[in-house]
Scaffold this active site. Structure first.
Site, short mmCIF file in Angstrom:
data_model
loop_
_atom_site.label_atom_id
_atom_site.label_comp_id
_atom_site.label_asym_id
_atom_site.label_seq_id
_atom_site.Cartn_x
_atom_site.Cartn_y
_atom_site.Cartn_z
N HIS A 1 0.85 -1.18 0.00
CA HIS A 1 0.00 0.00 0.00
C HIS A 1 0.89 1.23 0.00
O HIS A 1 1.95 1.24 0.62
CB HIS A 1 -0.90 0.01 1.25
CG HIS A 1 -2.05 0.93 1.12
ND1 HIS A 1 -1.98 2.26 1.46
CD2 HIS A 1 -3.30 0.71 0.68
CE1 HIS A 1 -3.15 2.82 1.22
NE2 HIS A 1 -3.97 1.91 0.74
N ASP B 1 -7.97 -5.37 0.06
CA ASP B 1 -8.45 -6.14 -1.08
C ASP B 1 -8.06 -7.61 -1.05
O ASP B 1 -8.55 -8.39 -1.86
CB ASP B 1 -7.92 -5.51 -2.38
CG ASP B 1 -8.56 -4.17 -2.61
OD1 ASP B 1 -9.75 -4.04 -2.28
OD2 ASP B 1 -7.87 -3.27 -3.09
N1 CMC Z 1 3.97 -7.43 -5.05
C1 CMC Z 1 5.32 -7.45 -5.25
N2 CMC Z 1 6.12 -6.41 -5.06
C2 CMC Z 1 5.56 -5.28 -4.65
C3 CMC Z 1 4.18 -5.15 -4.42
C4 CMC Z 1 3.37 -6.30 -4.64
N3 CMC Z 1 2.05 -6.25 -4.44
N4 CMC Z 1 3.87 -3.90 -4.02
C5 CMC Z 1 5.05 -3.24 -4.01
N5 CMC Z 1 6.07 -4.06 -4.38
C6 CMC Z 1 7.49 -3.74 -4.42
C7 CMC Z 1 7.84 -2.91 -5.64
O1 CMC Z 1 8.22 -3.72 -6.72
C8 CMC Z 1 8.96 -2.07 -5.11
O2 CMC Z 1 10.13 -2.88 -5.06
P1 CMC Z 1 11.59 -2.22 -5.32
O3 CMC Z 1 11.78 -1.24 -4.20
O4 CMC Z 1 12.51 -3.37 -5.30
O5 CMC Z 1 11.51 -1.57 -6.67
C9 CMC Z 1 8.57 -1.77 -3.67
O6 CMC Z 1 7.75 -2.90 -3.29
C10 CMC Z 1 7.80 -0.49 -3.49
O7 CMC Z 1 6.71 -0.52 -4.40
P2 CMC Z 1 6.02 0.75 -5.06
O8 CMC Z 1 5.28 0.35 -6.29
O9 CMC Z 1 7.03 1.86 -5.16
O10 CMC Z 1 5.01 1.12 -3.92
P3 CMC Z 1 3.86 2.14 -4.07
O11 CMC Z 1 3.64 2.69 -2.71
O12 CMC Z 1 4.07 3.10 -5.16
O13 CMC Z 1 2.65 1.20 -4.53
C11 CMC Z 1 0.75 -0.20 -4.60
C12 CMC Z 1 1.60 0.80 -3.77
C13 CMC Z 1 -0.57 -0.43 -3.86
C14 CMC Z 1 0.41 0.40 -5.97
C15 CMC Z 1 1.56 -1.51 -4.76
O14 CMC Z 1 1.90 -2.03 -3.50
C16 CMC Z 1 0.80 -2.56 -5.58
O15 CMC Z 1 0.85 -2.53 -6.81
N6 CMC Z 1 0.08 -3.51 -4.90
C17 CMC Z 1 -0.72 -4.47 -5.59
C18 CMC Z 1 -2.03 -3.81 -5.99
C19 CMC Z 1 -2.95 -3.62 -4.83
O16 CMC Z 1 -3.17 -4.53 -4.03
N7 CMC Z 1 -3.55 -2.40 -4.75
C20 CMC Z 1 -4.56 -2.10 -3.74
C21 CMC Z 1 -4.18 -1.00 -2.84
S1 CMC Z 1 -5.29 -0.93 -1.44
C22 CMC Z 1 -6.78 -0.44 -2.08
C23 CMC Z 1 -6.90 1.02 -2.17
O17 CMC Z 1 -6.76 1.71 -1.13
O18 CMC Z 1 -7.16 1.49 -3.30
#
Ligand code: CMC
Length: 431
Positions: A313, A371
Site C-alpha cells: 500500500h 483487497d
Molecule cells: N507485489 C510485489 N512487489 C511489490 C508489491 C506487490 N504487491 N507492491 C510493491 N512491491 C514492491 C515494488 O516492486 C517495489 O520494489 P523495489 O523497491 O525493489 O523496486 C517496492 O515494493 C515499493 O513498491 P512501489 O510500487 O514503489 O510502492 P507504491 O507505494 O508506489 O505502490 C501499490 C503501492 C498499492 C500500488 C503496490 O503495492 C501494488 O501494486 N500492490 C498491488 C495492488 C494492490 O493490491 N492495490 C490495492 C491497494 S489498497 C486499495 C486502495 O486503497 O485502493
C-alpha cells in the site's frame, strides 16, 4: 491548521538569498511546510511525482497512520466503527463530523431510503450499453448521466444543494450498481424496497427476481455492510484526489463523482480486489498451495511483471487495519454459508503466511491490504468478480462527496493546477 513555532529555511548553493518557509501543524500527524510562496520568491517549483510528499489540502475527515496501521474516520478508529455502527451511521459521521444520535440516525436513514429510486429514463440510457460491457464502464456513464436529471441542485455554492446531491448520490448508487448487474444478466431491474436497510435493499436489488420472494441473510447483510464501512473513505487517495481536482473547477457533483469512479477502476486502486481474486483463482487452477513457492518466486522476479495483488500500500507500511477486519468477516461469512473449507480462503491464508515471513516482503514492508480478503467475501456472497470495483465505488461515494463538500465549504479553495518540469524541445520554428 495552526501556524507552528518552527520555520524552515531553504538555502541555495549558488549564493541566492535563503527563503524562510512557514510550517503548519495539524491535530495529529506530520507537520507541513507551506511552499505556496516558493515560486514567487525563487522562481522554482517543487517536484513530487505521484504526490509522495505532498499534502494537497487540509482535511478533518479521515486520518491514516501508515506506520502504525491506524485508520480513523472523524477521530473514531475503524475497528470500533466496524463493530458498533452500520454503514449509514458512518455516512452521517463522514458527512457531518459526528455520529448521529437516535433521532438523527432515524431521520438520516429515512432521508436516504426516500431517495433510492432513479428516474425511469435511466433505463433508456442503460439499454444503450452492450450487455457484456464492464460494470465500471456502465457505472461511469450512469453516474455522469445523473447530472442531466438534477438541475435543481447543482449550485455548488449553495450548501443545501450540496447536501441534497450527497444524499442523492449515496442513496442512488446501490440502485445504479444493481441495475448495471441485472442488465448484464438480462434480468429485469428490481426496484428499491423502503422497508429494508440500505444494505439489505441492495442485496435484494442484486439477487431477487420478480418470480420469487427474497429473504435477506443477516450474516451476509452485516458482512456487506462492513465492506461498505471499510471502503467508505481513505483520505487523499487517487480517486478522492481526482474528485477534488475535478470538483475544484466548479463542475457539478455528479460529474466529479463520475471522474472518481473512472479513477477507481484502475488495477492499482479499486480494481485490485478483482485482480487479487483472479490471482488466487489462477493460482488455484495451477497447482494451488503446492505451487505457492513458484508463484512467490515469480512475484519477486522484477522481470516477470507479476505482483502479489492485495499486498502493499502507498500509505500503510504495516498491516492494513481494514485487512484484519476483512479477514474476520471472511471467516464469519464462509462459516455462515457452510463454505469453511473454501480452497481460495485457505490458499489466501497460506499465501499471506508465507509472504509475511519472506524477506522480500518484510524488507519492503508489504502487508495484506483490504483487497486481499474482500474478493473472497464478495465471491461467497454471490457477487461476480467484475462487479467488485463497482461495490467499492458504491461504498466510497460517501467519502468522495464528503471530501468534495469539505473542499467547497472552504472559501479559500482554488482550482487545482499542478505545474511541471518541462523536458521537451525549447521553442523552435516550423521549417
Ligand atoms: N507485489 C510485489 N512487489 C511489490 C508489491 C506487490 N504487491 N507492491 C510493491 N512491491 C514492491 C515494488 O516492486 C517495489 O520494489 P523495489 O523497491 O525493489 O523496486 C517496492 O515494493 C515499493 O513498491 P512501489 O510500487 O514503489 O510502492 P507504491 O507505494 O508506489 O505502490 C501499490 C503501492 C498499492 C500500488 C503496490 O503495492 C501494488 O501494486 N500492490 C498491488 C495492488 C494492490 O493490491 N492495490 C490495492 C491497494 S489498497 C486499495 C486502495 O486503497 O485502493
Amino acid at each position: 491548521m495552526q501556524l507552528s513555532d518552527k520555520k524552515v529555511t531553504l538555502s541555495f548553493s549558488d549564493g541566492s538569498e535563503p527563503v524562510e518557509l512557514p510550517v503548519y501543524s495539524g491535530s495529529i500527524g506530520p507537520d507541513v511546510i507551506d511552499i505556496r510562496k516558493l515560486y514567487g520568491s525563487t522562481g522554482m517549483f517543487t517536484y513530487d511525482p505521484g504526490f509522495l510528499a505532498t499534502a494537497s489540502c487540509e482535511s478533518s475527515i479521515t486520518y491514516i497512520d501508515g506506520d502504525k496501521g491506524e485508520l480513523l474516520y472523524r477521530g473514531y478508529p475503524i475497528e470500533q466503527l466496524a463493530q458498533k455502527c452500520n454503514f449509514l451511521q458512518v455516512c452521517y459521521l463522514l458527512l457531518n463530523g459526528d455520529l448521529p444520535d437516535a433521532k438523527q440516525k432515524e431521520e438520516f436513514e429515512s432521508l436516504i431510503t426516500r431517495h433510492t429510486m432513479v428516474n425511469e429514463q435511466m433505463q433508456t440510457f442503460l439499454s444503450g450499453f452492450r450487455p457484456d460491457a464492464h460494470p465500471m464502464a456502465v457505472l461511469t456513464g450512469l453516474v455522469g448521466a445523473l447530472s442531466a436529471f438534477y438541475h435543481d441542485s447543482t449550485d455548488i455554492n449553495n450548501p443545501e444543494h450540496r447536501h441534497i446531491s450527497a444524499v442523492r448520490l449515496i442513496a442512488k448508487m446501490p440502485t445504479l450498481v444493481a441495475m448495471a448487474y441485472k442488465y448484464s444478466l438480462g434480468q429485469p431491474t428490481i426496484y428499491p424496497l423502503n422497508s429494508l436497510s440500505y444494505t439489505g435493499n441492495f442485496l435484494r436489488m442484486m439477487f431477487a427476481t420478480p418470480t420469487e420472494e427474497y429473504e435477506v441473510n443477516n450474516v451476509v447483510e452485516r458482512a456487506l455492510d462492513r465492506i461498505f464501512i471499510l471502503h467508505a473513505d481513505h483520505e487523499q487517495n487517487a480517486s478522492t484526489s481526482t474528485v477534488r481536482l475535478c470538483g475544484s473547477s466548479g463542475t457539478n457533483p455528479f460529474a466529479a463523482i463520475a471522474a472518481g469512479v473512472g479513477c477507481l477502476w484502475g488495477p492499482a486502486h479499486g480494481g485490485a480486489n478483482e485482480a487479487a481474486l483472479q490471482m488466487l483463482e489462477n493460482l488455484q487452477a495451477n497447482g494451488g498451495i503446492e505451487n505457492i513457492g513458484k508463484f512467490i518466486a515469480q512475484v519477486k522476479d522484477k522481470t516477470s511483471g507479476v505482483r502479489l495483488m492485495g499486498f502493499g500500500h502507498r500509505v500503510y507500511k504495516n498491516y492494513d487495519p481494514r485487512a484484519k477486519l476483512m479477514q474476520e468477516t471472511c471467516k464469519e461469512v464462509l462459516e455462515a454459508l457452510g463454505l469453511e473449507d473454501d480452497p481460495l480462503f485457505k490458499l489466501a491464508m497460506e499465501l499471506e503466511r508465507i509472504a509475511l515471513e519472506d524477506e522480500y516482503f518484510v524488507e519492503r514492508r508489504l502487508y495484506p491490504n483490504v483487497d486481499f480478503y474482500s474478493g473472497i467475501v464478495q465471491r461467497a456472497i454471490g457477487i461476480p468478480t467484475t462487479l467488485f470495483t463497482a461495490i467499492f465505488a458504491l461504498a466510497r461515494t460517501v467519502g468522495w462527496i464528503a471530501q468534495w463538500d469539505e473542499m467547497l465549504s472552504d472559501s479559500n479553495h482554488k482550482i487545482g493546477r499542478p505545474r511541471q518540469l518541462y523536458t521537451g524541445s525549447p521553442a523552435r520554428n516550423v521549417p
